[in-house]
Scaffold this motif. Structure first.
Motif, short mmCIF file in Angstrom:
data_model
loop_
_atom_site.label_atom_id
_atom_site.label_comp_id
_atom_site.label_asym_id
_atom_site.label_seq_id
_atom_site.Cartn_x
_atom_site.Cartn_y
_atom_site.Cartn_z
N TYR A 1 -7.27 3.66 -12.59
CA TYR A 1 -6.83 4.83 -11.84
C TYR A 1 -7.39 4.80 -10.41
O TYR A 1 -6.66 5.04 -9.45
N GLY A 2 -8.66 4.47 -10.28
CA GLY A 2 -9.28 4.37 -8.95
C GLY A 2 -8.62 3.30 -8.10
O GLY A 2 -8.40 3.50 -6.90
N LEU A 3 -8.28 2.17 -8.71
CA LEU A 3 -7.64 1.08 -7.98
C LEU A 3 -6.25 1.51 -7.49
O LEU A 3 -5.88 1.24 -6.34
N VAL A 4 -5.50 2.19 -8.35
CA VAL A 4 -4.17 2.67 -7.96
C VAL A 4 -4.27 3.66 -6.80
O VAL A 4 -3.52 3.58 -5.84
N VAL A 5 -5.21 4.57 -6.87
CA VAL A 5 -5.40 5.55 -5.80
C VAL A 5 -5.77 4.84 -4.50
O VAL A 5 -5.23 5.15 -3.43
N PHE A 6 -6.65 3.84 -4.57
CA PHE A 6 -7.05 3.09 -3.38
C PHE A 6 -5.86 2.36 -2.77
O PHE A 6 -5.66 2.39 -1.54
N VAL A 7 -5.05 1.70 -3.60
CA VAL A 7 -3.89 0.97 -3.10
C VAL A 7 -2.90 1.93 -2.43
O VAL A 7 -2.41 1.66 -1.33
N LEU A 8 -2.62 3.05 -3.08
CA LEU A 8 -1.69 4.02 -2.48
C LEU A 8 -2.24 4.57 -1.16
O LEU A 8 -1.49 4.71 -0.20
N TYR A 9 -3.52 4.87 -1.12
CA TYR A 9 -4.14 5.37 0.11
C TYR A 9 -4.02 4.34 1.23
O TYR A 9 -3.68 4.67 2.36
N THR A 10 -4.28 3.07 0.90
CA THR A 10 -4.20 2.01 1.91
C THR A 10 -2.78 1.87 2.43
O THR A 10 -2.56 1.73 3.64
N ILE A 11 -1.79 1.91 1.53
CA ILE A 11 -0.39 1.77 1.95
C ILE A 11 0.03 2.93 2.84
O ILE A 11 0.69 2.74 3.86
N ILE A 12 -0.38 4.13 2.49
CA ILE A 12 0.01 5.31 3.27
C ILE A 12 -0.73 5.34 4.62
O ILE A 12 -0.13 5.63 5.65
N LYS A 13 -2.01 5.02 4.60
CA LYS A 13 -2.83 5.14 5.81
C LYS A 13 -2.54 4.02 6.81
O LYS A 13 -2.42 4.28 8.01
N THR A 14 -2.44 2.78 6.34
CA THR A 14 -2.21 1.64 7.24
C THR A 14 -1.21 0.68 6.61
O THR A 14 -1.59 -0.33 6.04
N PRO A 15 0.07 0.99 6.73
CA PRO A 15 1.09 0.14 6.10
C PRO A 15 1.10 -1.29 6.64
O PRO A 15 1.37 -2.23 5.90
N GLU A 16 0.78 -1.47 7.93
CA GLU A 16 0.77 -2.82 8.50
C GLU A 16 -0.32 -3.67 7.83
O GLU A 16 -0.10 -4.82 7.48
N ARG A 17 -1.49 -3.09 7.66
CA ARG A 17 -2.60 -3.80 7.02
C ARG A 17 -2.29 -4.10 5.55
O ARG A 17 -2.59 -5.18 5.06
N ALA A 18 -1.65 -3.14 4.88
CA ALA A 18 -1.28 -3.36 3.48
C ALA A 18 -0.29 -4.51 3.36
O ALA A 18 -0.42 -5.36 2.47
N ALA A 19 0.68 -4.57 4.25
CA ALA A 19 1.66 -5.66 4.23
C ALA A 19 0.97 -6.99 4.49
O ALA A 19 1.30 -8.01 3.87
N GLU A 20 0.00 -6.99 5.40
CA GLU A 20 -0.74 -8.21 5.71
C GLU A 20 -1.53 -8.69 4.48
O GLU A 20 -1.54 -9.88 4.17
N LEU A 21 -2.15 -7.76 3.77
CA LEU A 21 -2.91 -8.12 2.57
C LEU A 21 -2.01 -8.68 1.48
O LEU A 21 -2.37 -9.64 0.80
N VAL A 22 -0.82 -8.10 1.32
CA VAL A 22 0.13 -8.60 0.33
C VAL A 22 0.57 -10.01 0.69
O VAL A 22 0.64 -10.90 -0.16
#
Length: 56
Positions: free
Chosen positions: A12-33
């Motif tokens: 649950y914590g991991l899912v919340v972290f991933v969603l927060y990262t995607i919402i807060k910094t979508p460019e960084r999330a795309a880079e990590l993927v």
């Protein structure tokens, strides 16, 4: 607290972290993927090279 409950909390914590990262910094999330997929691709290529070397 059982192991199953601890796993559920961590997931649950991991899912919340991933969603927060995607919402807060979508460019960084795309880079990590992209980095993750490159790593998987490199690992698959290395395994393929290893198997080819075993057969040769």
């Amino acid at each position: 607290m059982g192991l199953a409950q601890a796993k559920k909390i961590v997931l649950y914590g991991l899912v919340v972290f991933v969603l927060y990262t995607i919402i807060k910094t979508p460019e960084r999330a795309a880079e990590l993927v992209q980095v993750g997929f490159e790593g998987i691709s490199d690992a698959a290529k290395s395994i393929g090279d290893f198997m080819t070397a075993l057969i040769s």
